[in-house]
Design an enzyme around this catalytic site. Sequence first.
Site, short mmCIF file in Angstrom:
data_model
loop_
_atom_site.label_atom_id
_atom_site.label_comp_id
_atom_site.label_asym_id
_atom_site.label_seq_id
_atom_site.Cartn_x
_atom_site.Cartn_y
_atom_site.Cartn_z
N ASP A 70 -18.91 -1.07 -47.31
CA ASP A 70 -19.45 -2.41 -47.08
C ASP A 70 -20.62 -2.41 -46.11
OD1 ASP A 70 -17.33 -3.36 -48.70
OD2 ASP A 70 -16.01 -3.48 -46.96
N GLU A 242 -18.88 -11.92 -54.15
CA GLU A 242 -18.62 -11.73 -52.71
C GLU A 242 -19.79 -11.02 -52.05
OE1 GLU A 242 -14.96 -9.58 -52.79
OE2 GLU A 242 -15.87 -7.75 -53.56
#
Length: 571
Positions: A70, A242
Site C-alpha cells: 500500500d 479503494e
Amino acid sequence: MSRNSIVSAMVLLALSACSSAPATDDAPAPSTALSASFDWFEYTGNDPAFSDPPGSEGYLNPVLAGFYPDPSVTRGPDGYYLVHSTFSYFPGIPVFHSKDLVHWEQIGNVIDRPGMLDFDGLGLSRGVFAPTIEYHDGVFHVANTCVDCGGNFIVTATDPAGPWSDPVWLPEVGGIDPSLFFEEDGSVWIMNNDEPPGGSTYPGHRAIWFRQIDPDTFQSISEPIVLIDGGVRPEEKPIWIEGPHIYHVGDWYYLSAAEGGTAVDHSQVVLRSKALTGPYEPYENNPILTQRHLPEDRPNPITSVGHADLVQDADGNWWATFLGVRPYEGDLYNTGRETFLMPVDWKDGWPVILEGEEEVHYRMDTRPAPLGTIGEHVPLSGNFTVREDFDGETLPFHWMTLRVPQSDWWALDGGALVLDARPVELGSRTQPSYLGRRQQHQNAVATTKVAFSPESPGDEAGLAVLQSDEYFYALGLTVSDAGEPQIVLRQRAGADQPIEGTVVATAPFSGEAAELRITARKDAYDFAFREPGNEDWTAIATGLDGKILSTRVAGGFVGATFGLYAGAAAR
C-alpha cells in the site's frame, strides 16, 4: 538516541505516553533472570530474477522488496517520502526518504510510541491499513485507518522522521483508506472508501466518498458526497474500489483508485473532472494498470498490481508507486505485497502506467530525474546480504515486534541483543518477546547465534519465520523432559493447532549456545544448527512446507518475517 526507534518506544513506557522527550542512552535491562543473548543476525537474499542488474541509468523492481504494501508517496522540500501499511506490527507505518524514487532509506516510523494506537488482541492483519502521506505548507500529513482499533485518523509532523502527533480521530469518516487533497484556495478535503448510499447491493460493492474538513481540526465541515459508486463500469458490478487519490493537473482533476481487490484481479483506474467535486468521467481504456489478463505461467510473473500513487520527478515527469507480488507458484508468495515503480505516460490527457499486454518488469532501463545526490543506504532491492552485530545504541528502524509493547523486555548490551524469556507464546495474539525483519526474497537465508540457559521444558529461545500468529516455524534452544539440552523445531499451521505449535523435530546438543539457520527455497524451508567451533551445519529438517507461510494459505495481508524470540514456561 533517536526518538523514532523501538528503543525510544520502550524507554518512553516509563514516561507519559504522549511525551516527546528524547530517550537517554540508558537502555532498559531485561527484567527477569531468564534471558537469551543474540550475538548477531545475518540475512541473505538471492533470487534469479534479480541476477540481471540494470544499467547505470536503470533500476530493479520492486524498489522495496518484501512486506511493504500500500505505498503512498509525496514530494517534500528535501526529496520524496513514502509510507506503507504495517497492520498490527509495531513500530507502525515506516517512513522512507529518497532523492530519486529508487534508492530509499527508512528514517523513522509514524506509530512509534505506546499510547498512539492499541493493537491488543488484534490479528496480525488488522491494525493500520493503507496510509496516505501528503506534504502541504511545511507540514507532513498521514491519513490512515486503524481497523478494529479506532477507525480513521490523521497525524502530522514538521519533520517526517518524527515525532508525529497523536492521532486526531475522524468519527464522521467511516470505512477505510482515507486520503487528503489540499486545494489551491486553502480548503482541505478527505476521501475514503465506504459502503455506497443505501448499502452494498453485492459483495465488494463500495463507494468513494468525499467531504471538506477543517484545516486545523480536520473535522467535517460539509456533507459527504459520492464520487464513485461501485467502479468505472458499474454495470459489471466491480468490487473493492479503494485507495483513492486526487491530482490537479492543468484544467483537470484526476481521481485514481484501486479496483478489483488486492489479489490477482487487482487494478488501477482513473477518472477526471473539471470540477473538484465532480462529476468524474472514467477513462474509456481503464484500467491504467493491471496484470490480471496475462498468462499465469509466464516467467517470473509479477501479479496483483494496483493501489498506485503518482508523483513528479525533478524534470516534471510522472511516476507511479504501486504494490505487486512475486509468486513462486500460482498465487503463492511468502514475501508479502511489495513496492514497485513505473513511469506514467500521458495519452490524450490521461495518465497511463501500462496497457495492453505490457508487463511490469524487474529490470528498468530508465530512472526518475533525481532531486539531489544519492547517499549510502541499506539495500532494499536486488540480491544482497545484511548483517546486524547489535553494537549500536539503537536497532535499525526496520526491526518490528508484534503489537505494541507494554513492558521493557529487551536491551542492547555490549554488542548483543538480550531478550527476556517471558511466558508469552508466539501464537498467543498478544505481545511475545519477538523482534523480526521482513523476508525480502523467495530464496533467503537467516542466521543467528544465540546463548540461552533454559531451566525447564517450555523455556526456549531462537530463530523463527513467522507469517502470522497461526502460521510459523520456530527453531530454538530448550531442554528435554529429562533436562538435557536440545534443539527443537516447532510448526504451527492453523488456528486449530496448539498455540505453541507442534514439535516437528528435535536434536541433542552439548552446550548453552548455538548458531541457528533457516533457509527459504520458495515453497520449501530448511532448518539447521551448529555448535560454536564447528564448521559443519547439522540439518534438523529439510524441505518443510513453505506454502503455509504464504498469504494465500495463511490469509491476511502481511508477509513473512524472520525473527529472534525468547519464551519461558509458566512458573
